[in-house]
Design a protein around this motif. Sequence first.
Motif, PDB file in Angstrom:
ATOM      1  N   PRO A  92     -13.731   2.051 -13.338  1.00 43.30           N
ATOM      2  CA  PRO A  92     -13.254   2.851 -12.198  1.00 43.30           C
ATOM      3  C   PRO A  92     -11.918   2.326 -11.682  1.00 43.30           C
ATOM      4  O   PRO A  92     -11.680   1.117 -11.646  1.00 43.30           O
ATOM      5  N   ASN A  93     -11.080   3.238 -11.314  1.00 43.43           N
ATOM      6  CA  ASN A  93      -9.770   2.874 -10.773  1.00 43.43           C
ATOM      7  C   ASN A  93      -9.894   2.778  -9.256  1.00 43.43           C
ATOM      8  O   ASN A  93     -10.174   3.778  -8.590  1.00 43.43           O
ATOM      9  N   PRO A  94      -9.717   1.604  -8.669  1.00 41.95           N
ATOM     10  CA  PRO A  94      -9.888   1.493  -7.209  1.00 41.95           C
ATOM     11  C   PRO A  94      -8.803   2.279  -6.475  1.00 41.95           C
ATOM     12  O   PRO A  94      -7.670   2.381  -6.937  1.00 41.95           O
ATOM     13  N   PRO A  95      -9.143   2.851  -5.318  1.00 42.91           N
ATOM     14  CA  PRO A  95      -8.149   3.633  -4.564  1.00 42.91           C
ATOM     15  C   PRO A  95      -7.044   2.753  -4.005  1.00 42.91           C
ATOM     16  O   PRO A  95      -7.225   1.551  -3.794  1.00 42.91           O
ATOM     17  N   ARG A  96      -5.912   3.364  -3.765  1.00 42.50           N
ATOM     18  CA  ARG A  96      -4.756   2.678  -3.172  1.00 42.50           C
ATOM     19  C   ARG A  96      -4.103   3.614  -2.162  1.00 42.50           C
ATOM     20  O   ARG A  96      -4.019   4.823  -2.394  1.00 42.50           O
ATOM     21  N   THR A  97      -3.652   3.055  -1.063  1.00 38.70           N
ATOM     22  CA  THR A  97      -2.896   3.844  -0.092  1.00 38.70           C
ATOM     23  C   THR A  97      -1.415   3.817  -0.459  1.00 38.70           C
ATOM     24  O   THR A  97      -0.924   2.851  -1.040  1.00 38.70           O
ATOM     25  N   THR A  98      -0.716   4.867  -0.110  1.00 40.78           N
ATOM     26  CA  THR A  98       0.709   4.986  -0.401  1.00 40.78           C
ATOM     27  C   THR A  98       1.528   4.572   0.826  1.00 40.78           C
ATOM     28  O   THR A  98       1.001   4.512   1.947  1.00 40.78           O
ATOM     29  N   PRO A  99       2.815   4.288   0.642  1.00 44.47           N
ATOM     30  CA  PRO A  99       3.669   4.003   1.814  1.00 44.47           C
ATOM     31  C   PRO A  99       3.682   5.146   2.824  1.00 44.47           C
ATOM     32  O   PRO A  99       3.759   4.892   4.038  1.00 44.47           O
ATOM     33  N   SER A 100       3.599   6.390   2.351  1.00 41.16           N
ATOM     34  CA  SER A 100       3.604   7.523   3.285  1.00 41.16           C
ATOM     35  C   SER A 100       2.332   7.544   4.128  1.00 41.16           C
ATOM     36  O   SER A 100       2.356   7.961   5.294  1.00 41.16           O
ATOM     37  N   TYR A 101       1.208   7.085   3.566  1.00 49.88           N
ATOM     38  CA  TYR A 101      -0.036   6.996   4.338  1.00 49.88           C
ATOM     39  C   TYR A 101       0.142   6.045   5.517  1.00 49.88           C
ATOM     40  O   TYR A 101      -0.205   6.374   6.658  1.00 49.88           O
ATOM     41  N   ARG A 102       0.688   4.881   5.235  1.00 53.80           N
ATOM     42  CA  ARG A 102       0.877   3.894   6.301  1.00 53.80           C
ATOM     43  C   ARG A 102       1.922   4.367   7.313  1.00 53.80           C
ATOM     44  O   ARG A 102       1.804   4.086   8.512  1.00 53.80           O
ATOM     45  N   ILE A 126      -7.753   4.528   9.872  1.00 55.48           N
ATOM     46  CA  ILE A 126      -7.584   3.075   9.728  1.00 55.48           C
ATOM     47  C   ILE A 126      -8.743   2.490   8.927  1.00 55.48           C
ATOM     48  O   ILE A 126      -8.550   1.625   8.059  1.00 55.48           O
ATOM     49  N   ASN A 127      -9.966   2.967   9.199  1.00 60.04           N
ATOM     50  CA  ASN A 127     -11.128   2.499   8.446  1.00 60.04           C
ATOM     51  C   ASN A 127     -11.004   2.837   6.962  1.00 60.04           C
ATOM     52  O   ASN A 127     -11.446   2.066   6.102  1.00 60.04           O
ATOM     53  N   ILE A 128     -10.414   3.985   6.666  1.00 58.17           N
ATOM     54  CA  ILE A 128     -10.210   4.353   5.264  1.00 58.17           C
ATOM     55  C   ILE A 128      -9.279   3.355   4.585  1.00 58.17           C
ATOM     56  O   ILE A 128      -9.527   2.911   3.456  1.00 58.17           O
ATOM     57  N   ALA A 129      -8.195   2.997   5.274  1.00 54.73           N
ATOM     58  CA  ALA A 129      -7.266   2.013   4.712  1.00 54.73           C
ATOM     59  C   ALA A 129      -7.944   0.655   4.543  1.00 54.73           C
ATOM     60  O   ALA A 129      -7.728  -0.032   3.532  1.00 54.73           O
ATOM     61  N   ASP A 130      -8.777   0.267   5.513  1.00 52.29           N
ATOM     62  CA  ASP A 130      -9.516  -0.991   5.381  1.00 52.29           C
ATOM     63  C   ASP A 130     -10.494  -0.924   4.208  1.00 52.29           C
ATOM     64  O   ASP A 130     -10.682  -1.918   3.487  1.00 52.29           O
ATOM     65  N   GLY A 131     -11.129   0.228   4.037  1.00 52.21           N
ATOM     66  CA  GLY A 131     -12.052   0.397   2.921  1.00 52.21           C
ATOM     67  C   GLY A 131     -11.375   0.253   1.577  1.00 52.21           C
ATOM     68  O   GLY A 131     -11.982  -0.241   0.610  1.00 52.21           O
ATOM     69  N   VAL A 132     -10.129   0.682   1.491  1.00 51.88           N
ATOM     70  CA  VAL A 132      -9.363   0.503   0.253  1.00 51.88           C
ATOM     71  C   VAL A 132      -9.246  -0.977  -0.093  1.00 51.88           C
ATOM     72  O   VAL A 132      -9.420  -1.384  -1.253  1.00 51.88           O
ATOM     73  N   ASP A 133      -8.976  -1.805   0.912  1.00 58.37           N
ATOM     74  CA  ASP A 133      -8.872  -3.254   0.679  1.00 58.37           C
ATOM     75  C   ASP A 133     -10.211  -3.851   0.249  1.00 58.37           C
ATOM     76  O   ASP A 133     -10.263  -4.727  -0.622  1.00 58.37           O
ATOM     77  N   VAL A 134     -11.299  -3.384   0.858  1.00 63.71           N
ATOM     78  CA  VAL A 134     -12.629  -3.893   0.495  1.00 63.71           C
ATOM     79  C   VAL A 134     -12.960  -3.536  -0.947  1.00 63.71           C
ATOM     80  O   VAL A 134     -13.450  -4.375  -1.720  1.00 63.71           O
ATOM     81  N   ALA A 170     -22.229  -3.522  -5.373  1.00 66.51           N
ATOM     82  CA  ALA A 170     -21.621  -3.534  -4.043  1.00 66.51           C
ATOM     83  C   ALA A 170     -20.409  -2.599  -4.004  1.00 66.51           C
ATOM     84  O   ALA A 170     -20.194  -1.883  -3.013  1.00 66.51           O
ATOM     85  N   TYR A 171     -19.631  -2.608  -5.084  1.00 66.18           N
ATOM     86  CA  TYR A 171     -18.485  -1.696  -5.155  1.00 66.18           C
ATOM     87  C   TYR A 171     -18.962  -0.245  -5.098  1.00 66.18           C
ATOM     88  O   TYR A 171     -18.408   0.578  -4.358  1.00 66.18           O
ATOM     89  N   ASP A 172     -19.978   0.079  -5.877  1.00 67.08           N
ATOM     90  CA  ASP A 172     -20.461   1.459  -5.931  1.00 67.08           C
ATOM     91  C   ASP A 172     -20.998   1.922  -4.576  1.00 67.08           C
ATOM     92  O   ASP A 172     -20.736   3.051  -4.138  1.00 67.08           O
ATOM     93  N   LEU A 173     -21.752   1.051  -3.897  1.00 67.22           N
ATOM     94  CA  LEU A 173     -22.285   1.407  -2.589  1.00 67.22           C
ATOM     95  C   LEU A 173     -21.169   1.604  -1.573  1.00 67.22           C
ATOM     96  O   LEU A 173     -21.169   2.571  -0.792  1.00 67.22           O
ATOM     97  N   GLU A 174     -20.217   0.676  -1.555  1.00 60.31           N
ATOM     98  CA  GLU A 174     -19.093   0.787  -0.627  1.00 60.31           C
ATOM     99  C   GLU A 174     -18.243   2.018  -0.938  1.00 60.31           C
ATOM    100  O   GLU A 174     -17.745   2.689  -0.022  1.00 60.31           O
ATOM    101  N   SER A 175     -18.095   2.320  -2.213  1.00 58.30           N
ATOM    102  CA  SER A 175     -17.320   3.500  -2.604  1.00 58.30           C
ATOM    103  C   SER A 175     -17.983   4.783  -2.111  1.00 58.30           C
ATOM    104  O   SER A 175     -17.308   5.702  -1.617  1.00 58.30           O
ATOM    105  N   THR A 176     -19.319   4.867  -2.241  1.00 56.58           N
ATOM    106  CA  THR A 176     -20.040   6.051  -1.760  1.00 56.58           C
ATOM    107  C   THR A 176     -19.867   6.218  -0.254  1.00 56.58           C
ATOM    108  O   THR A 176     -19.623   7.325   0.247  1.00 56.58           O
TER     109      THR A 176
END
Length: 224
Positions: A92-102, A126-134, A170-176
């Motif tokens: 799986p490719n983990p999500p990433r936020t873009t500069p425009s998102y921030r 903000i929680n979505i951006a934090d979730g990307v880091d997790v 843990a990744y799969d649960l957090e991703s869901t």
Amino acid sequence: MLQIQRYADRHTARPRSRAYLHSHIEMSTALWAAFGGFVLGSVQSLMLEWVRERERHRRQLRMWRNELRRLRSFDAHFAWNVDALPTKDALPNPPRTTPSYRRLLDETDFWVTDQHSDDNTGHALINIADGVDVLAHYHAEALKIYENIKTVRDDEQVEQWTRVVRTTHAYDLESTRWIQIVESAQDDIDRRLELAGAWSQLVRLFRPMPIGENPPPLPPIDPP
């Protein structure tokens, strides 16, 4: 002779009084006209700024919709099992936020389309951006342990493989959980786009912001 002089003085003073009154009226008229022009110009300037601000907000909401659609596409899971090795090499490719998102997080004034006084769309984003880091942490940790399996003794490989699978779970649960937050934010942005129209915004000018409550947050995951 004195009476004639007084009579002349009275009748020669009147034209000066009338001229002064006429000049005063003209000056007052000019001042009121200038004041009216200033007020009208100020109102027009405020209205133009109001329209521009709403149009800027609609543009930002459309950009948010695109950002969230992009993030929603990161929905692949590991789905690894302790009893079997992965059947495919694709990860799986983990999500990433873009500069425009921030940048949008810093610039968007969500009050313009808030549904109530405690609307928390900004908090969710903000929680979505934090979730990307997790998710990035779990993803990197799982791959790190997986690569280390090749360097340990045979009797330790089972234990290391179990650690890998637990981390991927843990990744799969957090991703869901994270995807649910993204989908909720998408619905909220769609609602805000409807409220961003000119008529809805005009109505909001003449009513106070209602008091409301946000839905309860999703509970955190319990990693295996």
